[in-house]
Design a protein around this motif. Structure first.
Motif, PDB file in Angstrom:
ATOM      1  N   THR A 142      10.223 -11.222 -43.263  1.00  0.00           N
ATOM      2  CA  THR A 142      10.547 -10.127 -44.178  1.00  0.00           C
ATOM      3  C   THR A 142      12.008 -10.254 -44.581  1.00  0.00           C
ATOM      4  O   THR A 142      12.804 -10.885 -43.871  1.00  0.00           O
ATOM      5  CB  THR A 142      10.355  -8.748 -43.512  1.00  0.00           C
ATOM      6  N   PHE A 186      14.300  -8.130 -44.286  1.00  0.00           N
ATOM      7  CA  PHE A 186      15.136  -7.592 -43.216  1.00  0.00           C
ATOM      8  C   PHE A 186      15.330  -8.616 -42.107  1.00  0.00           C
ATOM      9  O   PHE A 186      16.445  -8.800 -41.602  1.00  0.00           O
ATOM     10  CB  PHE A 186      14.517  -6.313 -42.634  1.00  0.00           C
ATOM     11  N   GLU A 187      14.252  -9.296 -41.697  1.00  0.00           N
ATOM     12  CA  GLU A 187      14.378 -10.325 -40.667  1.00  0.00           C
ATOM     13  C   GLU A 187      15.329 -11.437 -41.131  1.00  0.00           C
ATOM     14  O   GLU A 187      16.128 -11.949 -40.333  1.00  0.00           O
ATOM     15  CB  GLU A 187      13.013 -10.922 -40.324  1.00  0.00           C
ATOM     16  N   THR A 244      12.551  -4.010 -37.539  1.00  0.00           N
ATOM     17  CA  THR A 244      12.828  -3.078 -38.627  1.00  0.00           C
ATOM     18  C   THR A 244      14.155  -2.391 -38.312  1.00  0.00           C
ATOM     19  O   THR A 244      14.590  -2.380 -37.157  1.00  0.00           O
ATOM     20  CB  THR A 244      11.747  -1.995 -38.757  1.00  0.00           C
ATOM     21  N   PRO A 245      14.822  -1.813 -39.312  1.00  0.00           N
ATOM     22  CA  PRO A 245      16.082  -1.121 -39.037  1.00  0.00           C
ATOM     23  C   PRO A 245      15.944  -0.049 -37.947  1.00  0.00           C
ATOM     24  O   PRO A 245      16.786   0.036 -37.050  1.00  0.00           O
ATOM     25  CB  PRO A 245      16.442  -0.503 -40.392  1.00  0.00           C
ATOM     26  N   THR A 283      24.621  -1.869 -39.570  1.00  0.00           N
ATOM     27  CA  THR A 283      23.869  -2.240 -40.770  1.00  0.00           C
ATOM     28  C   THR A 283      22.528  -1.528 -40.808  1.00  0.00           C
ATOM     29  O   THR A 283      22.098  -1.019 -41.862  1.00  0.00           O
ATOM     30  CB  THR A 283      23.675  -3.773 -40.817  1.00  0.00           C
ATOM     31  N   CYS A 284      21.846  -1.466 -39.666  1.00  0.00           N
ATOM     32  CA  CYS A 284      20.554  -0.775 -39.608  1.00  0.00           C
ATOM     33  C   CYS A 284      20.714   0.708 -39.953  1.00  0.00           C
ATOM     34  O   CYS A 284      19.881   1.279 -40.673  1.00  0.00           O
ATOM     35  CB  CYS A 284      19.937  -0.932 -38.218  1.00  0.00           C
ATOM     36  N   LEU A 297      21.227   0.974 -43.712  1.00  0.00           N
ATOM     37  CA  LEU A 297      19.985   0.715 -44.438  1.00  0.00           C
ATOM     38  C   LEU A 297      19.080   1.943 -44.429  1.00  0.00           C
ATOM     39  O   LEU A 297      18.436   2.270 -45.434  1.00  0.00           O
ATOM     40  CB  LEU A 297      19.258  -0.481 -43.831  1.00  0.00           C
ATOM     41  N   GLU A 335      15.118  -0.118 -46.554  1.00  0.00           N
ATOM     42  CA  GLU A 335      14.783  -1.331 -47.295  1.00  0.00           C
ATOM     43  C   GLU A 335      16.038  -2.173 -47.551  1.00  0.00           C
ATOM     44  O   GLU A 335      17.155  -1.656 -47.577  1.00  0.00           O
ATOM     45  CB  GLU A 335      14.136  -0.975 -48.635  1.00  0.00           C
ATOM     46  N   ILE A 336      15.840  -3.464 -47.772  1.00  0.00           N
ATOM     47  CA  ILE A 336      16.951  -4.349 -48.118  1.00  0.00           C
ATOM     48  C   ILE A 336      17.230  -4.226 -49.607  1.00  0.00           C
ATOM     49  O   ILE A 336      16.344  -4.489 -50.426  1.00  0.00           O
ATOM     50  CB  ILE A 336      16.624  -5.815 -47.773  1.00  0.00           C
TER      51      ILE A 336
END
Length: 211
Positions: free
Chosen positions: A28, A30-31, A60-61, A92-93, A96, A103-104
């Motif tokens: 994903t 995010f990954e 996930t965040p 960062t999480c 987000l 979402e990114i």
């Protein structure tokens, strides 16, 4: 280097590897973002070893945020600068979630605003996850571009600007992968393997080796 040589180099690289991919493992956006963030001054191999254990637990965040800094460190402690990186990943999480609904963002400025995410990391995410024709210049690309004289510059930003100018549109999406892999495995830092290089006859590096 003239554009005829550049075009031939690009065509050879494409012929050898028509669909280049990052060596970081991700499924994903995010990954990918977290993997690239963790890869600063570290090898892709070391990052992949860590994320293979981390992502099945938290990818996930919110799930990484739930681990907390100390919990995250247990998964990434084998990676260089893991203390700082853990702090940045958690921050960062949080951003987000707070600013982008988890979402990114497909936006250069928004990505670069995230802790630990610089211009190069944002370029990698936009290129690899979203298909933007960005060129993320790392140490490998900087070395290959200058050594071959494909795109010379005194800084990574200079090289990026030159590459964006001289690389034709049809090659822009993939060129940074080709140059990274070329620098990682053939045009290596200490003693380039010129004897096994597919573009040796086009390269303008004077001190070529026989290896």
């Amino acid at each position: 280097m003239n554009n005829v040589k550049r075009l031939e180099i690009l065509e050879r690289l494409r012929s050898e590897n028509p669909n280049p991919q990052t060596e970081l493992e991700w499924s994903t956006p995010f990954e990918l973002l977290i993997a690239v963030l963790l890869s600063a001054q570290a090898t892709d191999v070391s990052v992949n070893k860590a994320t293979r254990k981390l992502y099945p637990v938290a990818n996930t965040p919110q799930s990484i945020l739930d681990l907390g800094v100390d919990g995250l460190k247990t998964y990434i402690k084998t990676i260089g600068l893991f203390n700082t990186k853990a702090e940045n990943v958690i921050k960062t999480c949080r951003m987000l979630i707070d600013l982008h609904d988890g979402e990114i963002p497909e936006d250069q400025d928004a990505l670069e605003a995230l802790p630990g995410v610089g211009h190069k990391t944002a370029n990698v995410v936009l290129n690899t996850a979203f298909g933007w024709p960005t060129i993320a210049v790392d140490t490998h690309i900087y070395r290959v571009s200058n050594r071959t004289k494909f795109a010379m510059g005194k800084t990574v930003n200079d090289v990026e600007k030159k590459l964006l100018k001289v690389v034709p549109k049809e090659f822009k999406l993939d060129v940074h992968h080709w140059l990274i892999l070329h620098g990682r495995y053939t045009c290596i830092a200490r003693k380039p393997r010129c004897g096994s290089c597919m573009i040796e006859d086009l390269c303008e590096f004077k001190e070529k080796t026989e290896d």
